[in-house]
Design an enzyme around this catalytic site. Structure first.
Site, short mmCIF file in Angstrom:
data_model
loop_
_atom_site.label_atom_id
_atom_site.label_comp_id
_atom_site.label_asym_id
_atom_site.label_seq_id
_atom_site.Cartn_x
_atom_site.Cartn_y
_atom_site.Cartn_z
N ARG A 33 0.82 -1.21 0.00
CA ARG A 33 0.00 0.00 0.00
C ARG A 33 0.85 1.27 0.00
NH1 ARG A 33 -5.54 -0.43 1.83
NH2 ARG A 33 -6.27 -2.14 0.59
N ARG A 37 -3.72 6.65 0.61
CA ARG A 37 -4.29 7.89 1.15
C ARG A 37 -3.41 8.63 2.14
NH1 ARG A 37 -9.82 4.90 2.48
NH2 ARG A 37 -8.17 3.46 3.05
N ARG A 46 -6.84 11.31 -6.05
CA ARG A 46 -8.04 10.64 -5.54
C ARG A 46 -9.19 11.64 -5.34
NH1 ARG A 46 -11.89 8.49 -4.09
NH2 ARG A 46 -12.21 6.82 -2.57
N ASP A 82 -6.30 -3.25 -7.56
CA ASP A 82 -6.83 -3.90 -6.37
C ASP A 82 -7.03 -5.38 -6.65
OD1 ASP A 82 -7.97 -2.94 -3.58
OD2 ASP A 82 -9.17 -4.62 -4.26
N TYR A 159 -14.28 -12.60 -0.20
CA TYR A 159 -15.01 -11.37 -0.60
C TYR A 159 -16.27 -11.73 -1.39
CZ TYR A 159 -11.49 -8.29 1.26
OH TYR A 159 -10.68 -7.61 2.12
O1 CP3 Z 1 0.16 -1.82 -2.45
C1 CP3 Z 1 -0.07 -0.97 -3.32
O2 CP3 Z 1 0.27 0.22 -3.24
C2 CP3 Z 1 -0.74 -1.44 -4.60
C3 CP3 Z 1 -2.16 -1.29 -4.67
C4 CP3 Z 1 -3.06 -2.18 -3.82
C5 CP3 Z 1 -4.29 -1.73 -3.29
N1 CP3 Z 1 -4.93 -2.78 -2.73
C6 CP3 Z 1 -4.79 -0.37 -3.41
C7 CP3 Z 1 -5.95 0.07 -2.62
C8 CP3 Z 1 -2.95 -3.54 -3.49
C9 CP3 Z 1 -1.80 -4.50 -3.74
C10 CP3 Z 1 -4.14 -3.90 -2.80
C11 CP3 Z 1 -4.43 -5.27 -2.34
C12 CP3 Z 1 -5.64 -5.53 -1.56
N2 CP3 Z 1 -6.89 -4.98 -1.71
C13 CP3 Z 1 -5.73 -6.52 -0.55
C14 CP3 Z 1 -4.62 -7.43 -0.13
C15 CP3 Z 1 -3.66 -6.77 0.77
C16 CP3 Z 1 -4.20 -6.40 2.12
O3 CP3 Z 1 -4.36 -5.19 2.35
O4 CP3 Z 1 -4.46 -7.31 2.90
C17 CP3 Z 1 -7.05 -6.51 -0.07
C18 CP3 Z 1 -7.60 -7.38 1.02
C19 CP3 Z 1 -7.78 -5.54 -0.81
C20 CP3 Z 1 -9.21 -5.22 -0.69
C21 CP3 Z 1 -9.45 -3.80 -0.39
N3 CP3 Z 1 -9.21 -2.75 -1.26
C22 CP3 Z 1 -9.96 -3.24 0.80
C23 CP3 Z 1 -10.35 -4.04 2.03
C24 CP3 Z 1 -10.04 -1.85 0.60
C25 CP3 Z 1 -10.65 -0.82 1.51
C26 CP3 Z 1 -9.75 -0.52 2.66
C27 CP3 Z 1 -9.49 0.94 2.77
O5 CP3 Z 1 -8.38 1.27 3.15
O6 CP3 Z 1 -10.39 1.74 2.46
C28 CP3 Z 1 -9.52 -1.56 -0.66
C29 CP3 Z 1 -9.36 -0.23 -1.26
C30 CP3 Z 1 -7.98 0.17 -1.67
N4 CP3 Z 1 -7.10 -0.62 -2.36
C31 CP3 Z 1 -7.37 1.44 -1.47
C32 CP3 Z 1 -6.11 1.39 -2.08
C33 CP3 Z 1 -5.11 2.49 -2.20
C34 CP3 Z 1 -8.02 2.64 -0.80
C35 CP3 Z 1 -8.92 3.25 -1.82
C36 CP3 Z 1 -9.17 4.73 -1.64
O7 CP3 Z 1 -8.33 5.56 -2.08
O8 CP3 Z 1 -10.23 5.07 -1.12
#
Ligand code: CP3
Length: 351
Positions: A33, A37, A46, A82, A159
């Site tokens: 990540r 944000r 964003r 994602d 999911y």
């Molecule tokens: O790591 C990176 O920078 C690459 C991008 C990336 C994202 N998600 C961006 C993201 C990667 C590799 C992921 C993987 C991901 N997504 C996982 C596996 C890793 C982990 O965190 O366990 C999972 C379970 C997800 C599912 C997911 N996507 C969730 C639960 C959420 C919401 C959580 C939150 O913080 O709001 C997301 C959204 C998400 N994926 C964001 C980002 C940058 C936030 C989106 C936003 O800007 O609002």
């Protein structure tokens, strides 16, 4: 780009060398990540586009992928996307709702709902991902390698079946126990999709791949072996053909490390609950490890942060090679300066 003494920048391949088992000085650093944000530059993009739009517009995905390379000085870029994106291409309803996280609607709980899902052609159905990778390879050339990724089948199935994030995992466990045939059919479908998707990412130019199994740690050993591991193994095996490093991350998987190792990935990523020394103690020193600072430790004052990073690097020296990372994704509340500080400390302390 040129350096201070006017030389052309060399491609920084320390991440790829560490993946291949070489002990590098300094150790390579990247953070899960790392685009997100917590970073004002990400917020600026964003603020103008919703999250899914950012994932689907290659120029936006590429822009935020590169931000942490420029701002933090990390040794690898990870594609901005994602793990849930391919589920939409399989026919699932996907949305990200402010404050609620991802929503999969309707949740897949019956054979009839399962039959609405289908395999994908990644080039047809997810062209924006491959385009972002191609753009990034051009923009990153001569700098750092690009990591592609996917969610592991158990995590993606959670999911799909739960309809979003869950604490209890009651619906996925219920399906696995009550209707194992349906559960395994769903896992097989997701596995095929994931193999096709990761293969396309590699063909488009991803230089390493990470498989995220965020939720497999909710399974005991026998159930992980029955319901999650065989599918992760199938993906690792299929991607060997691509000849690029493969990283397998099971979050909260400390009780599973020997089984996780048996999946056959090149690199094992650990969260902060499992000391690297514990992993090498049980599995031997012949493993390449990635990790594993608790992301919350980035709230510590500098001295204590330095001590923690130093301890992790020390333990990493007991492995064949080490890639420094967090044990999970950066939280939005973490100050950017601390993230940058952690990158610099990990580099300095391992130089
Ligand atoms: O790591 C990176 O920078 C690459 C991008 C990336 C994202 N998600 C961006 C993201 C990667 C590799 C992921 C993987 C991901 N997504 C996982 C596996 C890793 C982990 O965190 O366990 C999972 C379970 C997800 C599912 C997911 N996507 C969730 C639960 C959420 C919401 C959580 C939150 O913080 O709001 C997301 C959204 C998400 N994926 C964001 C980002 C940058 C936030 C989106 C936003 O800007 O609002």
């Amino acid at each position: 780009m040129t350096t201070d003494n006017g030389q052309l920048d060399q491609f920084n391949d320390s991440f790829l060398r560490a993946c291949a088992g070489e002990r590098t000085t300094p150790v390579p650093v990247w953070f899960m990540r790392q685009a997100g944000r917590y970073m004002p530059e990400y917020q600026a993009v964003r603020g103008k586009h919703d999250f899914l739009t950012m994932c689907k517009r290659p120029e936006l995905a590429a822009e935020v992928t590169i931000q942490p390379v420029d701002i933090l000085g990390v040794d690898a870029a990870i594609l901005f996307s994602d793990i849930l994106i391919p589920l939409e291409a399989m026919g699932a309803g996907l949305s990200f709702q402010e404050g609620r996280g991802p929503v999969l609607s309707p949740p897949i709980r019956s054979r009839q709902q399962f039959q609405e899902l289908h395999g994908i052609d990644p080039y047809e159905d997810l062209p924006f991902v491959m385009e972002a990778i191609r753009m990034l390879r051009k923009e990153l050339e001569g700098r750092v390698p690009l990591i592609g990724f996917a969610g592991a089948p158990f995590t993606l199935a959670s999911y799909l079946i739960e309809g979003g994030t869950t604490k209890s995992f009651v619906n996925i466990k219920r399906m696995a126990f009550e209707d194992p045939k349906l559960f395994h059919d769903l896992m097989s479908l997701i596995t095929g999709v994931t193999i096709d998707y990761l293969t396309a990412q590699a063909e488009a130019g991803a230089q390493a791949l990470q498989l995220f199994d965020t939720w497999a740690g909710v399974l005991g050993r026998a159930d992980y072996e029955a319901f999650a591991l065989p599918y992760a193994k199938r993906i690792v095996q299929a991607l060997k053909q691509q000849n690029i490093p493969f990283i397998y991350f099971v979050f909260n998987g400390g009780h599973l490390i020997d089984l996780v190792k048996s999946a056959g990935a090149d690199v094992m990523a650990l969260d902060w609950r499992t000391d690297i020394a514990h992993a090498t103690g049980h599995l031997g020193s012949d493993i390449v490890v990635q990790g594993n600072l608790d992301p919350a430790a980035l709230f510590l004052p500098e001295d204590e942060l330095r001590q923690r990073i130093s301890r992790i690097l020390q333990q990493g020296r007991g492995a064949k090679a080490h890639i420094f990372n967090l044990g999970h994704g950066i939280m939005p509340e973490i100050p950017v300066e601390k993230v940058k500080m952690a990158v610099d400390l990990a580099h300095q302390l391992s130089a």
